[in-house]
Motif scaffolding. Sequence first.
Motif, short mmCIF file in Angstrom:
data_model
loop_
_atom_site.label_atom_id
_atom_site.label_comp_id
_atom_site.label_asym_id
_atom_site.label_seq_id
_atom_site.Cartn_x
_atom_site.Cartn_y
_atom_site.Cartn_z
N SER A 139 0.83 -1.21 0.00
CA SER A 139 0.00 0.00 0.00
C SER A 139 0.86 1.26 0.00
O SER A 139 0.56 2.23 -0.69
N GLU A 157 0.93 4.10 -2.85
CA GLU A 157 0.63 5.50 -2.51
C GLU A 157 1.75 6.44 -2.98
O GLU A 157 1.49 7.52 -3.52
N LYS A 201 1.46 6.67 -6.79
CA LYS A 201 0.28 7.42 -7.23
C LYS A 201 0.49 8.92 -7.00
O LYS A 201 0.07 9.75 -7.80
N THR A 202 1.16 9.24 -5.90
CA THR A 202 1.42 10.64 -5.57
C THR A 202 2.46 11.25 -6.51
O THR A 202 2.37 12.42 -6.87
#
Length: 188
Positions: free
Chosen positions: A7, A11, A14-15
């Motif tokens: 995860s 994250e 994606k950021t």
Amino acid sequence: MADTNSSLASEILKTYPHAFIGVEELTGVHERTERRSRPNSSEKQRKANRRRARWSYAELLGFLAYKAPLHGSFVVKVDAHYTSQTCTRCGHCSKGNRPNSGLMFVCESCGYHLHSDLMGARNVGLRALLVRQDWASTGCLSCTPGRPQSADPQAGSAGRDVSDAEAKAARLSRYAELRWSPDTSPRL
């Protein structure tokens, strides 16, 4: 723990899609992590120690490495030597830059001060940019060179290849030339 690392990697990517991400080469960090077990430690401290002992940096890097191309990103490991002891303003490197081995970085040479984790992160970023620059100019992506041992197993640590020490000295000298400019990154 794998779910947490997966995860976290997702994250991050994606950021920061389409990014060139530099991470520290921390081989053996789990073995070097200081864990204190005291009989009068609080339950909270014991839980924190157990959680820290279970965290797998290598697993996180594995997730980052395989997910990065899916997000158009690239992950490269950089040399971790002295990242939190080197000033990004003037290049001065010393244990004394970390008074009492604390959280603040205070350069003995120029007086620049910053949180030591942020200083380390800036140095990792600068080293990643150096790897990227070398890659762009040579067409070859070079990772941190290994530390070759002598062919003689009885030589011990004294049998280290001289070129390893020379290569490390050359890398550290090159890193000392890197500078962080607040003009180009005012928010950081």
